[in-house]
Structures are given as structure tokens and as C-alpha cells.
Scaffold this motif. Structure first.
Motif, mmCIF file in Angstrom:
data_model
loop_
_atom_site.group_PDB
_atom_site.id
_atom_site.type_symbol
_atom_site.label_atom_id
_atom_site.label_comp_id
_atom_site.label_asym_id
_atom_site.label_seq_id
_atom_site.Cartn_x
_atom_site.Cartn_y
_atom_site.Cartn_z
ATOM 1 N N GLY A 1 0.797 -1.140 0.142
ATOM 2 C CA GLY A 1 -0.229 0.052 0.006
ATOM 3 C C GLY A 1 0.915 1.276 0.014
ATOM 4 N N TRP A 2 0.124 2.316 -0.446
ATOM 5 C CA TRP A 2 0.691 3.639 -0.528
ATOM 6 C C TRP A 2 0.005 4.578 0.214
ATOM 7 N N PHE A 3 0.610 5.472 1.478
ATOM 8 C CA PHE A 3 -0.056 6.315 2.256
ATOM 9 C C PHE A 3 0.373 7.611 2.005
ATOM 10 N N GLN B 1 1.110 11.650 3.937
ATOM 11 C CA GLN B 1 0.703 12.569 5.039
ATOM 12 C C GLN B 1 0.839 14.143 4.562
ATOM 13 N N ALA B 2 0.172 14.753 4.453
ATOM 14 C CA ALA B 2 0.371 16.243 4.461
ATOM 15 C C ALA B 2 0.812 16.962 5.697
ATOM 16 N N PRO B 3 1.117 18.129 5.713
ATOM 17 C CA PRO B 3 1.939 18.816 6.795
ATOM 18 C C PRO B 3 0.325 19.079 7.571
ATOM 19 N N GLY B 4 0.466 18.607 8.895
ATOM 20 C CA GLY B 4 -0.641 19.142 9.653
ATOM 21 C C GLY B 4 -2.086 18.126 9.800
ATOM 22 N N LYS B 5 -1.931 17.171 8.792
ATOM 23 C CA LYS B 5 -2.907 16.223 8.494
ATOM 24 C C LYS B 5 -2.582 14.830 9.091
ATOM 25 N N GLU B 6 -3.529 13.868 9.042
ATOM 26 C CA GLU B 6 -3.481 12.458 9.308
ATOM 27 C C GLU B 6 -2.914 11.921 8.057
ATOM 28 N N ARG B 7 -2.300 10.728 8.283
ATOM 29 C CA ARG B 7 -1.736 9.695 7.259
ATOM 30 C C ARG B 7 -3.108 9.322 6.464
ATOM 31 N N GLU B 8 -3.163 9.410 5.152
ATOM 32 C CA GLU B 8 -4.236 8.801 4.535
ATOM 33 C C GLU B 8 -3.904 8.130 3.531
ATOM 34 N N PHE B 9 -4.775 6.930 3.407
ATOM 35 C CA PHE B 9 -4.696 5.908 2.268
ATOM 36 C C PHE B 9 -4.573 6.493 0.920
ATOM 37 N N ALA C 1 -7.671 5.334 -3.772
ATOM 38 C CA ALA C 1 -8.675 6.442 -3.264
ATOM 39 C C ALA C 1 -9.101 7.325 -4.119
ATOM 40 N N ASP C 2 -10.430 7.967 -4.175
ATOM 41 C CA ASP C 2 -10.955 8.698 -5.051
ATOM 42 C C ASP C 2 -10.101 9.760 -5.424
ATOM 43 N N SER C 3 -9.607 10.475 -4.747
ATOM 44 C CA SER C 3 -8.680 11.515 -4.909
ATOM 45 C C SER C 3 -7.741 11.271 -5.854
ATOM 46 N N VAL C 4 -7.197 10.182 -5.920
ATOM 47 C CA VAL C 4 -6.016 9.983 -6.849
ATOM 48 C C VAL C 4 -6.667 9.063 -8.126
ATOM 49 N N LYS C 5 -7.881 8.360 -8.141
ATOM 50 C CA LYS C 5 -8.083 7.632 -9.011
ATOM 51 C C LYS C 5 -8.157 8.436 -10.347
ATOM 52 N N GLY C 6 -7.533 7.632 -11.456
ATOM 53 C CA GLY C 6 -7.636 8.049 -12.749
ATOM 54 C C GLY C 6 -6.263 8.925 -13.159
ATOM 55 N N ARG C 7 -5.341 9.041 -11.910
ATOM 56 C CA ARG C 7 -4.374 9.954 -12.244
ATOM 57 C C ARG C 7 -3.112 9.087 -11.727
ATOM 58 N N PHE C 8 -3.306 8.390 -10.663
ATOM 59 C CA PHE C 8 -2.112 7.413 -10.217
ATOM 60 C C PHE C 8 -2.154 6.002 -10.596
ATOM 61 N N THR C 9 -1.275 5.310 -11.006
ATOM 62 C CA THR C 9 -1.173 4.145 -11.072
ATOM 63 C C THR C 9 -0.131 3.030 -10.341
ATOM 64 N N PHE D 1 -10.633 0.147 1.487
ATOM 65 C CA PHE D 1 -9.552 0.912 1.520
ATOM 66 C C PHE D 1 -9.115 0.873 3.026
ATOM 67 N N PRO D 2 -7.953 0.158 3.355
ATOM 68 C CA PRO D 2 -7.532 -0.335 4.560
ATOM 69 C C PRO D 2 -7.193 0.846 5.300
ATOM 70 N N ASP D 3 -7.159 0.830 6.639
ATOM 71 C CA ASP D 3 -6.616 1.718 7.677
ATOM 72 C C ASP D 3 -5.114 1.405 7.621
ATOM 73 N N ARG D 4 -4.389 2.678 8.063
ATOM 74 C CA ARG D 4 -2.927 2.442 8.050
ATOM 75 C C ARG D 4 -2.581 1.400 9.193
ATOM 76 N N ASP D 5 -3.432 0.956 10.321
ATOM 77 C CA ASP D 5 -3.212 -0.029 11.327
ATOM 78 C C ASP D 5 -3.027 -1.281 10.596
ATOM 79 N N ALA D 6 -3.594 -1.376 9.561
ATOM 80 C CA ALA D 6 -3.618 -2.838 9.070
ATOM 81 C C ALA D 6 -2.386 -3.030 8.288
ATOM 82 N N PHE D 7 -1.410 -2.420 8.244
ATOM 83 C CA PHE D 7 0.050 -2.594 7.703
ATOM 84 C C PHE D 7 0.790 -2.503 8.672
ATOM 85 N N GLY D 8 1.814 -3.435 8.869
ATOM 86 C CA GLY D 8 2.727 -3.527 9.976
ATOM 87 C C GLY D 8 4.155 -3.304 9.486
ATOM 88 N N TYR D 9 4.387 -2.874 8.025
ATOM 89 C CA TYR D 9 5.694 -2.708 7.552
ATOM 90 C C TYR D 9 5.737 -1.267 6.909
#
Length: 126
Positions: free
Chosen positions: A34-36, A38-46, A60-68, A107-115
Motif C-alpha cells: 500500500g501507499w499512504f 501525510q500532508a503537513p498538519g494532517k493525518e496519514r491517509e490511504f 482513493a477517490d482523490s487519486v483515481k485516474g491519475r495514479f497507477t 480502503f484499509p486503515d494504516r493500522d492494517a499495515f505492519g511494515y
């Protein structure tokens, strides 16, 4: 497994960057990646998650169609191609891995990732 992200930098809005994540110390093909970010002052997001064989990918909907995302299990690496970048994409990007499995559209939460890798900074100027 140990992860190391690279490829961040400064780019103008509308530009592209390709992030890479190199894995070592484990059988990379067994891991969901996974890729997450974190913007300044914000939570880490999926951003995106991809199954071990690449058959299930959710963005994530915010990057769909732009990121691969692509992964090369033989080379223990995964890449995030980011196109049409926007200033709101500015963040530290982290690659991550887990042995857990997720269904399409989950869309898994960051806690689902251990590495986690150390993060790479992406700055998009307007």
C-alpha cells in the motif's frame, strides 16, 4: 520485510513523478502493498492498495485516474506513477506492506499495515 521509498521531489502542477519502493528481508510476493501519504498538519491517509499478485487494486477517490501502481515481485519492488499532480497531492508518501488480504473496494486503515518505509516527500507547486 524492510521497505525503502524513493523518487519524491518538487514538480509543478500537472506534472508527473514516479515513486519506488524497494523491499528486502522477506518474500515480497506474499505481501499486500500500500501507499499512504501525510500532508503537513494532517493525518496519514490511504492512497492505494494492491494485492500480492496485483490482481486486486483499490485507489482513493482523490487519486483515481491519475495514479497507477505496478509491482515487480521478481525485483521486490513496487512503483507509484503519479500523473496530473495537484498542489493538494503535496505530502510525504509512505510505502507499506502487510500479510493481510483485502477485497476490491476496501480502503484499509494504516493500522492494517505492519511494515513501513521511511517516506519520500512530494511537493507540487502551483
Amino acid at each position: 520485510v524492510q521497505l525503502q521509498a524513493s523518487g519524491g521531489g518538487l514538480v509543478q502542477a500537472g506534472g508527473s513523478l514516479r515513486l519506488s519502493c524497494a523491499a528486502s528481508g522477506g518474500t515480497f510476493s506474499l505481501y499486500t502493498v500500500g501507499w499512504f501519504r501525510q500532508a503537513p498538519g494532517k493525518e496519514r491517509e490511504f492512497v492505494v492498495v494492491q494485492s500480492w499478485a496485483g490482481g486486486i487494486t483499490s485507489f482513493a477517490d482523490s487519486v483515481k485516474g491519475r495514479f497507477t501502481i505496478s509491482r515487480d515481485n521478481a525485483k521486490n519492488s513496487v512503483h507509484l506513477q503519479m500523473n496530473s499532480l495537484k498542489p493538494e497531492d503535496t505530502a510525504v508518501y509512505y510505502c507499506s506492506a502487510t500479510r493481510r488480504r483485502f477485497s476490491t473496494g476496501i480502503f484499509p486503515d494504516r493500522d492494517a499495515f505492519g511494515y513501513w518505509g521511511q517516506g519520500t516527500l512530494v511537493t507540487v507547486s502551483s
